[in-house]
Design an enzyme around this catalytic site. Sequence first.
Site, mmCIF file in Angstrom:
data_model
loop_
_atom_site.group_PDB
_atom_site.id
_atom_site.type_symbol
_atom_site.label_atom_id
_atom_site.label_comp_id
_atom_site.label_asym_id
_atom_site.label_seq_id
_atom_site.Cartn_x
_atom_site.Cartn_y
_atom_site.Cartn_z
ATOM 1 C CG ASP A 1 42.256 32.279 34.546
ATOM 2 O OD1 ASP A 1 41.064 32.527 34.287
ATOM 3 O OD2 ASP A 1 43.158 33.119 34.417
ATOM 4 C CD1 TRP A 2 35.562 31.032 32.406
ATOM 5 C CD2 TRP A 2 36.665 31.114 34.337
ATOM 6 N NE1 TRP A 2 34.632 31.239 33.414
ATOM 7 C CE2 TRP A 2 35.284 31.292 34.610
ATOM 8 C CE3 TRP A 2 37.548 31.114 35.412
ATOM 9 C CZ2 TRP A 2 34.772 31.472 35.891
ATOM 10 C CZ3 TRP A 2 37.045 31.301 36.694
ATOM 11 C CH2 TRP A 2 35.694 31.470 36.920
#
Length: 769
Positions: free
Chosen positions: A272-273
């Site tokens: 995920d970012w």
Amino acid sequence: MKKLDLALILCLLAGQVFPQSAPQLGKDKIKDVVAAMTLEEKVSIVMGMGRDSWKNPKEGKPTVIVPGAAGSTYSIARLGITPTILADGPAGLRIIAKPDNADGTRYCTAFPTATAMASTWNTDLEENVGKAMGNEVLEYGCDVLLAPAMNIQRNPLNGRNFEYFSEDPVVAGKMAAAFVRGVQSQGVGTSVKHFAANNQETNRHSINEVISQRALREIYLRGFEIAIKESSPWTVMSSYNRINGFHTAENYDLLTTILRREWGFKGMVMTDWTSGTDWVNQMYAGNEMIMPGDKKQAEELLKAVREDRLDEKVLDKNVSCILEYIMKTPRFKDYHYSNKPNLKENALVALQAAEEAMVLIKNDYNTLPFRKVKEVALFGKTSYHFITGGTGSGEVNYNHAVSLQEGLENAKYKLTVPLKNQYVNIIDSVLSKKIDNDKSVGGKRKFAIDRMNEINLSDELINSSVKTSDIAIITLGRTTGEGWDRKENDYFVLSDAEQDMIRKVCNAYHAAKKKVVVVLNIGGPIETESWKNYPDAIFLAWQTGQEGGNAIAEILSGKVNPSGKTAQTFPVKYADVPSSSTFPGEPSENPIISFYTDGIYVGYRYYDSFNVKPSYEFGYGLSYTTFKYSDLKLSSPTFNDKMEVTVTITNTGKVAGKEVVELYLSAPQDKIEKPVQELKGFAKTNLLKPNESQTLTFTLDGRALASYWSGISAWVADAGRYEVKIGASSRDIKATASFNLDKSTIVEKEHYVLYPDRYVKEISVKDKK
């Protein structure tokens, strides 16, 4: 001189002076392409690009390919490696609708949220939604949709519950698998997320979720397992949180041992970012791509290889996996996208999905559908400004969303004018203000009404509305979103203004012998017990996308028969939620650790096993018709590898309708404690005409009978009597039958991994007794 020229020519022909042209991805073997890369290029490939995907640099060459996309992969032209585009989209593709310096617009369809889609219990419909969404991904030039999100709805205050399907892993897994199949049928990819146990937003980057191996296997991993095995997504996204001490993106046991070795996943894993802290460990764990990569991370990986802390062979393996993914994409295949997806057809899919997602949860005195209703009094700000979905990565930039006001007007109902004008004038005054940077309304104009307080109405306006209208509708709205969890007192329970509105409107209309309907435009369960006796009908509209207003009107009018059922439990009060005392963690003001003391008792598994009465149970929903359940049959009195279950459903009412049928299984409890029943299958009938029947078939395999025994790391089906329960909800069982398993069986052996890093005491029915 001539001899020298001849020698030079011979050398050139032999390829001894200049190297041959570099290998090309798609034409040469992947291992040859990887071998031709410099170390810096390999590191660049595992570094996904983020900011450069949606915002051009102030100077130099523009980097944006699809404005508003979440990220992209690195390209190396000399090796034939193209970039690929990754875009958000659990409820619709998320890109910029009006990009600068571009011809035309890039509006996307806002479909119902995952929570709403789960309430359809219709995997075929979910697959069609995936196909429509995939069409927009393809034609707007993207390669992967960062969806579906499928974490378990453990607690109603989780800010991202609207993105997730259900409190039950079978529902979540089956719906997610259908969505993936639909999207990927269009030649684009998906990213199943957030793997795993991303069940809160508070301190999501660092929180340590302490979960028993059994609860992980049976509740928090099971849905992912179903989706992976039944749909083969191109990618998986690891989550922000830690599980039992380790960040998921850095956890070899999660990403390699379980995901790849046990479940057979063949695709790529991305973070995920800005997830995790140890990028070298991410490479070893099987997290091939860091999203989005940055200079610091690249320097650390280069340094790790040079210092022998990261084996270059591991880097090569990860690069190879990414290249395999790239070769699947439309951009690599040079697909010429049109920027013109079929938005009209996709809107029709969104409308059908919204119609099947909505749930009728109260209908006293056959208040619905409308009868002899010409004028409707619309109360509540959300009646005039429908909440299509949540905020954050789940947001969709659509062209127009149909409000309930517009939907009723489209259906030719007259609205009470003074009341309508009161709301419209106030809403317009709020929207006319400069609010684009106002954090109190989310910094965006379209969220301003969602987050403002309910409008107070005078007794005079309410009483005048009673005189002219035939029925009243009150809409209550709740907005939810990424990055923040909710509070019990400002989300789960109604505000004083909302309670006052319900009480005043219901009292006034009932005094005139007129009826009141409450519409819930919400992203997840709220408290209903304290006020549900006031209105005559309650209609759960969820956050059902851009066509929500039209769908509500069609159901209220009787044009469409409601067929949705809840895929989560509505508790009487927040304290009844089994995780209420531990959510979101310890210390409560700034949690660093969250103990999953509820164990396997999540949702209905808890309420049914501990005899806690819900306000509305799991799997609940009403119809304008009635159904008869009959002829429940088992293929054998004894289980042997599998069991076929059939049941016949007959429409015994006066209008056509669809019925959701749920199969629960109660297992022997001699050796290990189990929930009193668990959902093992579900199906939705066709649209049955009055007196029409349909026979549904379910298949139970060994895993359906089994529970996870942590001590031996195996799924075990205990010997004894199993009871099959066919229900219209978890508490409305229509038919039962039983079969026997002659001896206990190890159905599947797993690896001994993901054990808790500290003691967690789980609740037990034995302790209650």
